[in-house]
Design an enzyme around this catalytic site. Structure first.
Site, PDB file in Angstrom:
ATOM      1  N   CYS A 150       0.872  -1.182   0.000  1.00 13.45           N
ATOM      2  CA  CYS A 150       0.000   0.000   0.000  1.00 13.45           C
ATOM      3  C   CYS A 150       0.907   1.230   0.000  1.00 13.45           C
ATOM      4  O   CYS A 150       1.883   1.267  -0.745  1.00 13.45           O
ATOM      5  CB  CYS A 150      -0.957  -0.031   1.189  1.00 13.45           C
ATOM      6  SG  CYS A 150      -0.146  -0.106   2.803  1.00 13.45           S
TER       7      CYS A 150
ATOM      8  N   ARG B  91      -2.401  -0.620   5.393  1.00 10.39           N
ATOM      9  CA  ARG B  91      -3.508  -1.241   4.670  1.00 10.39           C
ATOM     10  C   ARG B  91      -3.108  -2.634   4.189  1.00 10.39           C
ATOM     11  O   ARG B  91      -3.928  -3.565   4.193  1.00 10.39           O
ATOM     12  CB  ARG B  91      -3.929  -0.345   3.503  1.00 10.39           C
ATOM     13  CG  ARG B  91      -4.592   0.951   3.930  1.00 10.39           C
ATOM     14  CD  ARG B  91      -4.858   1.903   2.769  1.00 10.39           C
ATOM     15  NE  ARG B  91      -3.650   2.587   2.302  1.00 10.39           N
ATOM     16  CZ  ARG B  91      -3.628   3.476   1.314  1.00 10.39           C
ATOM     17  NH1 ARG B  91      -4.746   3.773   0.664  1.00 10.39           N
ATOM     18  NH2 ARG B  91      -2.499   4.060   0.974  1.00 10.39           N
TER      19      ARG B  91
END
Length: 303
Positions: free
Chosen positions: A260, A265
């Site tokens: 990410c 994430r």
């Protein structure tokens, strides 16, 4: 007859209430590792029995304004390698030991981690602690919003903490990827590079602060991390998750490298693929897009 119909209706309403109450955890037993997550009702029971230690990874002020009873505060914004030139890298063994000792945690504690909703910081802390060998870790399904929706009590006072001698005995890099690992995998048909940022970041239409360029790692496929969650921030069912990832070619026979902006994430998707779906080879690219662009490595843009 009327009395019988009334009983049937009451039973149906009771079943509906139970399904609503447990929300996204209704099919938790279908996951590859059902004990990887915990519902708010299960956590409430664990708290009453003194069976778990709870970690709140939100910022300190949010913690002070109200947290799950007994939770200690690990501010994820400070749980980083402060010596790294990149802003989000995994902290050192020594830093993790120092942090866990100060929080009164022990090696054999069962930990439940939660944060805001939708949340990736809790998964990031899971990934860090898992990398350093802590075995018993659960994420709270639905995070703090689920606890509040269930109308369970919160408290503002911090629990009394006695420092411990938490010791890390090694580092497990099976779910870790470096920039060199990613570079070596660019043309490997047995590796899927998975971009879990927003679609605008993936195409290069959006550049977040910290990265030098917009775009994506060449050949990466896209499944945004939030697609693993329902509208309440609970994890989707096993079958829904399986269909989501397999439809994009993210299959368990491949090595999956997730990235990410800075590994947060990506840690969430690493948790979903490895713990909930049981994929054997999933790696979080720790430096992610910030490091990749700082090293001036190949970039791809467009839809």
């Amino acid at each position: 007859m009327a009395m019988w119909l009334k009983k049937v209706k009451l039973f149906a309403l009771l079943c509906l209430f139970i399904l609503i109450r447990i929300g996204g955890t209704a099919f938790a037993s279908d996951y590859a590792n059902p004990d990887a997550i915990v519902s708010v009702d299960e956590l409430h029971s664990h708290i009453e029995k003194g069976e778990v230690k709870i970690i709140d990874v939100r910022g300190g002020m949010k913690y002070k304004l109200g947290h799950i009873p007994g939770a200690v505060n690990l501010d994820f914004g400070n749980f980083i390698d402060k010596s790294s030139p990149y802003p989000y890298m995994c902290p050192s063994k020594e830093q993790v030991e120092e942090t866990l000792r100060a929080l009164g945690l022990k090696n054999n504690d069962t930990l439940v981690i939660y944060g805001d909703t939708p949340n990736n910081a809790a998964a990031r802390v899971w990934w860090i602690l898992d990398r350093y060998g802590h075995k018993n870790i659960k994420l709270l399904n639905g995070d703090i919003a689920a606890w509040e929706s269930a109308n369970f009590n919160k408290e503002m006072l911090s629990p009394k903490i006695e420092a411990t001698t938490y010791i890390i005995n090694g580092v497990d890099n099976s779910k870790y990827a470096s920039a060199e690992d990613v570079k070596a995998s660019l043309d490997d048909p047995n590796v899927v590079i998975l971009d879990v940022r927003s679609y605008e970041e993936y195409t290069g239409e959006k550049l977040l602060k910290g990265a030098k360029k917009a775009g994506r790692i060449p050949g990466a496929v896209w499944v945004e991390w939030t697609q693993a969650l329902d509208e309440k921030g609970h994890f989707k069912s096993f079958n829904a998750l399986k269909e989501l990832y397999e439809s994009k070619g993210v299959t368990p026979d491949k090595t999956i490298i997730v990235y990410c902006q800075g590994g947060y994430r990506a840690a969430h998707t690493t948790f979903v693929l490895h713990r909930l779906l049981g994929y054997p080879n999933v790696k979080n690219y720790d430096g992610s897009w910030v490091e990749w662009t700082a090293l001036d490595l190949p970039v791809e843009t467009g839809k």
